[in-house]
Design a protein around this motif. Structure first.
Motif, PDB file in Angstrom:
ATOM      1  N   ALA A  82       0.825  -1.207   0.000  1.00 16.64           N
ATOM      2  CA  ALA A  82       0.000   0.000   0.000  1.00 16.64           C
ATOM      3  C   ALA A  82       0.859   1.256   0.000  1.00 16.64           C
ATOM      4  O   ALA A  82       0.516   2.274  -0.612  1.00 16.64           O
ATOM      5  CB  ALA A  82      -0.928  -0.006   1.211  1.00 16.64           C
ATOM      6  N   SER A  83       1.998   1.189   0.678  1.00 10.61           N
ATOM      7  CA  SER A  83       2.900   2.341   0.749  1.00 10.61           C
ATOM      8  C   SER A  83       3.511   2.657  -0.613  1.00 10.61           C
ATOM      9  O   SER A  83       3.610   3.815  -1.010  1.00 10.61           O
ATOM     10  CB  SER A  83       4.010   2.052   1.765  1.00 10.61           C
ATOM     11  OG  SER A  83       4.992   3.049   1.737  1.00 10.61           O
ATOM     12  N   LYS A  84       3.889   1.620  -1.327  1.00 11.09           N
ATOM     13  CA  LYS A  84       4.577   1.820  -2.605  1.00 11.09           C
ATOM     14  C   LYS A  84       3.620   2.202  -3.730  1.00 11.09           C
ATOM     15  O   LYS A  84       3.934   3.049  -4.563  1.00 11.09           O
ATOM     16  CB  LYS A  84       5.339   0.555  -2.986  1.00 11.09           C
ATOM     17  CG  LYS A  84       6.532   0.266  -2.075  1.00 11.09           C
ATOM     18  CD  LYS A  84       7.220  -1.033  -2.479  1.00 11.09           C
ATOM     19  CE  LYS A  84       8.414  -1.318  -1.577  1.00 11.09           C
ATOM     20  NZ  LYS A  84       9.089  -2.588  -1.917  1.00 11.09           N
ATOM     21  N   SER A  85       2.453   1.558  -3.765  1.00 14.12           N
ATOM     22  CA  SER A  85       1.564   1.757  -4.907  1.00 14.12           C
ATOM     23  C   SER A  85       0.269   2.475  -4.563  1.00 14.12           C
ATOM     24  O   SER A  85      -0.483   2.843  -5.461  1.00 14.12           O
ATOM     25  CB  SER A  85       1.218   0.400  -5.532  1.00 14.12           C
ATOM     26  OG  SER A  85       0.486  -0.397  -4.607  1.00 14.12           O
ATOM     27  N   GLY A  86       0.005   2.653  -3.267  1.00 17.20           N
ATOM     28  CA  GLY A  86      -1.248   3.285  -2.875  1.00 17.20           C
ATOM     29  C   GLY A  86      -2.441   2.373  -3.018  1.00 17.20           C
ATOM     30  O   GLY A  86      -3.586   2.809  -2.919  1.00 17.20           O
ATOM     31  N   ARG A  87      -2.196   1.118  -3.266  1.00 20.14           N
ATOM     32  CA  ARG A  87      -3.285   0.157  -3.439  1.00 20.14           C
ATOM     33  C   ARG A  87      -2.844  -1.216  -2.986  1.00 20.14           C
ATOM     34  O   ARG A  87      -1.657  -1.455  -2.745  1.00 20.14           O
ATOM     35  CB  ARG A  87      -3.722   0.093  -4.909  1.00 20.14           C
ATOM     36  CG  ARG A  87      -2.608  -0.367  -5.835  1.00 20.14           C
ATOM     37  CD  ARG A  87      -3.003  -0.296  -7.299  1.00 20.14           C
ATOM     38  NE  ARG A  87      -4.074  -1.214  -7.601  1.00 20.14           N
ATOM     39  CZ  ARG A  87      -3.896  -2.496  -7.921  1.00 20.14           C
ATOM     40  NH1 ARG A  87      -2.667  -3.011  -7.955  1.00 20.14           N
ATOM     41  NH2 ARG A  87      -4.916  -3.267  -8.201  1.00 20.14           N
ATOM     42  N   ILE A  88      -3.792  -2.131  -2.850  1.00 21.80           N
ATOM     43  CA  ILE A  88      -3.503  -3.530  -2.532  1.00 21.80           C
ATOM     44  C   ILE A  88      -4.198  -4.400  -3.567  1.00 21.80           C
ATOM     45  O   ILE A  88      -5.421  -4.275  -3.774  1.00 21.80           O
ATOM     46  CB  ILE A  88      -3.990  -3.896  -1.117  1.00 21.80           C
ATOM     47  CG1 ILE A  88      -3.130  -3.190  -0.062  1.00 21.80           C
ATOM     48  CG2 ILE A  88      -3.948  -5.409  -0.899  1.00 21.80           C
ATOM     49  CD1 ILE A  88      -3.608  -3.414   1.357  1.00 21.80           C
ATOM     50  N   SER A  89      -3.451  -5.245  -4.205  1.00 22.51           N
ATOM     51  CA  SER A  89      -4.030  -6.159  -5.189  1.00 22.51           C
ATOM     52  C   SER A  89      -4.468  -7.441  -4.485  1.00 22.51           C
ATOM     53  O   SER A  89      -3.629  -8.224  -4.031  1.00 22.51           O
ATOM     54  CB  SER A  89      -3.006  -6.482  -6.286  1.00 22.51           C
ATOM     55  OG  SER A  89      -3.499  -7.522  -7.108  1.00 22.51           O
ATOM     56  N   ILE A  90      -5.768  -7.609  -4.385  1.00 19.50           N
ATOM     57  CA  ILE A  90      -6.301  -8.811  -3.747  1.00 19.50           C
ATOM     58  C   ILE A  90      -5.886 -10.057  -4.520  1.00 19.50           C
ATOM     59  O   ILE A  90      -5.524 -11.087  -3.941  1.00 19.50           O
ATOM     60  CB  ILE A  90      -7.839  -8.728  -3.657  1.00 19.50           C
ATOM     61  CG1 ILE A  90      -8.251  -7.626  -2.682  1.00 19.50           C
ATOM     62  CG2 ILE A  90      -8.428 -10.060  -3.206  1.00 19.50           C
ATOM     63  CD1 ILE A  90      -7.856  -7.881  -1.257  1.00 19.50           C
ATOM     64  N   ALA A  91      -5.917  -9.960  -5.846  1.00 24.16           N
ATOM     65  CA  ALA A  91      -5.561 -11.119  -6.674  1.00 24.16           C
ATOM     66  C   ALA A  91      -4.119 -11.525  -6.435  1.00 24.16           C
ATOM     67  O   ALA A  91      -3.803 -12.712  -6.265  1.00 24.16           O
ATOM     68  CB  ALA A  91      -5.793 -10.802  -8.145  1.00 24.16           C
ATOM     69  N   ASP A  92      -3.208 -10.524  -6.414  1.00 25.48           N
ATOM     70  CA  ASP A  92      -1.801 -10.844  -6.176  1.00 25.48           C
ATOM     71  C   ASP A  92      -1.601 -11.435  -4.785  1.00 25.48           C
ATOM     72  O   ASP A  92      -0.821 -12.377  -4.597  1.00 25.48           O
ATOM     73  CB  ASP A  92      -0.945  -9.582  -6.321  1.00 25.48           C
ATOM     74  CG  ASP A  92      -0.765  -9.163  -7.773  1.00 25.48           C
ATOM     75  OD1 ASP A  92      -1.030  -9.998  -8.661  1.00 25.48           O
ATOM     76  OD2 ASP A  92      -0.381  -8.005  -8.014  1.00 25.48           O
TER      77      ASP A  92
END
Length: 706
Positions: A82-92
């Motif tokens: 979340a820190s690096k991309s501002g998001r969380i990929s549930i699939a990943d």
């Protein structure tokens, strides 16, 4: 889900990552030795505890240490993403979990299913099949919680997959936790709140609620509390909360880090050595190892040069920590299957099994785990990892289904002879037991029910949850059978030893047009006084119900508890009050009591010689444990006492396990529902001789078997 501009969780990623425990290709990148060593401590305590080493009675705390480690590592990973991309990929996220967990877990599940099919008894094979399926979908903790309070499962051996409960708890947490983080990021963007404090506060509330529930539920129902996800979430949350504090922890002074890590390690070690299976768990006691693990991790965030960190980071500890997941997977099935194959196995043999689990763990890591986890093709796209995970789960579920399907199924309508085959002259009145009992007590052949499903051959009221469970004392007035509008009512009062007569009573009620009511409670005599408070309260509640709604016309009373002054006087008082309320009370003798080994298991293991499963008729053998108390209560209240045990254990020195072609016993000293059906004419005639039925005893024949 993407956070808004500027919603990064930290600006010092390099420093924070170094305090975490990242794993890059082949797990070589920024490996925290203290955490790997902590994993070794966790799996080591569990392994020694399960092997049976006597000096570590609290070794089960290793699982709680694992929870904290897992909460810390996974949350650190999510926060970094979340820190690096501002998001969380549930699939990943789920694809990584699938590649990390499923290869080894699936191999062990298939191995356990195949070997268990060969070495476990029929009922245990059925449980194994369903457990493989439950473990595959990470819900086995709920299945085990149900089984832990299932009164009918007391003969069941420990599941060879029981240890998968902790993996199920973790994965259920990680189904929800990424979604909570995404929700937090969304709320932070909408409210312009700082995401990290918001998430920390949200998780703190979840942890506190879970801890309070854990303490309360452990007190009220410790058997299920051990397995419930809701009583364990706070342990994972401790590690997760710690992940939010990594940056601050890196600034700890050396002396503070030394103190935290040292105290934490002492808490874990003391928990393993001084707690025991008698400690209410998890409850508040689990704070000792979990806080201990958190302190060790916290100290290690500041420096890896503390005494505790150096001890944990030695080569052998790091090596064991690296294969700890596979050790955990392998050790328990190997122990249980070894005990099933060689019941007389000793600790020294199990120690060898423990070493074998380490060898298999190393092989599994290098031949199964790492090749799949770091496979370029599977790692390239989340969809590939997810498809691999789905395929793995499908295979193990099918294997579990095949094991379950291989176990014979119960035929509740199968014809039975049983007790009726003992009748010397069917036209006589009264009936007498035939002299040549051996002619109808076979030593081999097919029996009903099949021994593999004998524990399932129970009265139908269990499906309706009409036996009150321990801890509950409320009367259930909905448990009505027979003719609900019948002019006369017969009630069954007592524990499961009374309830076992249900098939015969319902069959008689259908002939007589009676209404049947059940007032049954697990392991509780019908009494007004007992050492078990819920039993006495339930008995008084039943009496109060009769006082308000009217007593039954006929009341059958039986139970399986040994004689004792308090219980005898309490039961006498309850029966006296029932008689004063207008009921015709009939006291029914307890059924014979076999030895410690389940009879159905013995019959299954000795298909060519059932006689090896017979047990002595003397003392409690023929009379049953509860009969002396029941006889005293009947005498004190002038209630008729009916003893049908000659039709269950016929005259002779031994009580046979099979009569006619019917298996007599299921769980403990309980009779199979099939055999009780064959006793219907005997019970019917006994009630008829007491002038409680419309039909005369001479009109009741051996054909009156449902």
């Amino acid at each position: 889900m993407t956070a808004g501009p500027g919603d990064t969780l930290t600006t010092e990623e390099t420093k924070e990552s170094a305090a975490g425990a990242q794993h890059g290709a082949k797990g070589k990148k920024q490996l925290r030795g203290d955490i790997e060593g902590l994993r070794a401590v966790a799996v080591g305590t569990v392994l020694l505890y399960h092997v049976g080493i006597p000096f570590m009675p609290g070794g089960f705390v290793g699982v709680d240490v694992f929870f904290v480690i897992s909460g810390f590592l996974i949350t650190s990973l999510l926060l970094r993403e979340a820190s690096k991309s501002g998001r969380i990929s549930i699939a990943d996220f789920y694809a990584r979990r699938a590649r990390r967990l499923l290869p080894a877990a699936s191999v062990v599940l298939v191995f356990t299913a195949v070997v268990g099919w060969f070495v476990l008894s029929g009922q245990d094979r059925a449980n194994l099949g369903s457990d493989v399926i439950a473990a595959t979908f990470y819900v086995i903790n709920w299945a085990l919680a149900y089984r832990s309070v299932d009164y009918l499962a007391e003969d069941a051996a420990p599941s060879a997959l029981q240890h998968y409960w902790s993996l199920s708890v973790e994965e259920q947490f990680y189904v929800v936790w990424p979604l909570v983080i995404i929700l937090g990021l969304f709320l932070a963007r909408r409210t312009r709140a700082r995401p990290k404090p918001l998430l920390f506060g949200l998780l703190s509330l979840i942890a506190l609620a879970s801890l309070v529930y854990s303490v309360l539920h452990t007190e009220s129902d410790p058997a299920t509390a051990y397995f419930y996800t809701t009583t364990r979430v706070w342990e994972l949350a401790i590690g997760a909360l710690l992940a939010f504090l990594v940056l601050r922890l890196t600034a700890l002074p050396r002396i503070a880090a030394e103190a935290l890590a040292g105290i934490g390690l002492v808490l874990i070690v003391c928990s393993a050595f001084f707690l025991s299976s008698g400690t209410p768990w998890p409850s508040g006691w689990a704070l000792l190892p979990t806080v201990g693990a958190a302190l060790v991790i916290a100290g290690g965030c500041a420096t890896q040069s503390t005494v505790a960190a150096r001890l944990l980071s030695v080569g052998p500890m790091v090596w064991i920590g690296g294969i700890s997941y596979a050790i955990y997977l392998w050790h328990w099935p190997l122990i249980i299957l070894t005990k099933a194959a060689w019941p007389e196995v000793r600790i020294r043999h199990l120690a060898v099994v423990g070493i074998l689990s380490i060898v298999l763990a190393w092989l599994t890591k290098h031949l199964v785990e790492d090749p799949v986890r770091f496979h370029p093709g599977l790692s390239a796209k989340a969809s590939r990892g997810l498809l691999f995970g789905a395929a793995s789960m499908l295979v193990t579920a099918l294997v579990g289904g095949a094991v379950w399907a291989s176990v014979p199924k119960l035929d509740e309508a199968a014809p039975v002879d049983g007790a009726t085959s003992l009748v010397a002259s069917p036209d006589a009145d009264p009936w007498e037991v035939r002299q040549d009992v051996g002619a109808v007590t076979p030593t081999s052949g097919e029996v009903t029910p099949d021994p593999a499903v004998a524990p399932e051959d129970v009265p139908a009221y269990y499906d309706d949850e009409c036996q009150i469970q321990p801890g509950d004392s409320e009367v259930d007035t909905t448990c009505v059978y027979g003719d609900p509008e019948g002019e006369r009512t017969i009630a069954l009062l007592g524990d499961s030893k009374m309830g076992q007569w249900f098939p015969a009573v319902v069959a008689i009620a259908e002939q007589e047009g009676w209404r049947v009511e059940l007032y049954l409670k697990s392991a509780c005599t019908f009494t007004h006084d007992s050492k078990e408070a819920d039993c006495a309260e339930f008995g008084r509640n039943v009496s109060a119900h009769f006082a308000g709604e009217g007593a039954p016309d006929i009341a059958l009373v039986s139970q399986g508890a040994p004689n004792g002054k308090t219980l005898r006087e309490g039961s006498t008082a309850a029966v006296n009050e029932l008689q004063d309320q207008g009921a015709d009370v009939v006291v029914l003798a307890d059924s014979p009591r076999p030895g410690s080994e389940p009879v159905y298991t013995c019959v299954e293991e000795n298909p060519e010689d059932f006689s090896r499963c017979a047990f002595p008729a003397k003392d409690e053998g023929r009379d049953g444990t509860g009969t002396p108390l029941l006889r005293d209560v009947a005498e004190a209240t002038d209630a008729p006492f009916v003893d049908l045990n000659q039709w269950i254990c016929p005259p002779g020195e031994q009580c046979p396990p099979v009569i006619g072609t019917t298996l007599v016993y299921r769980q403990g000293s309980h009779l199979t529902a099939s055999y009780v059906r064959s006793l219907t004419p005997m019970l019917y005639r006994s009630l008829a001789r007491l002038d409680l039925t419309e039909r005369d005893s001479s009109q009741i024949t051996v054909d009156d078997v449902p």
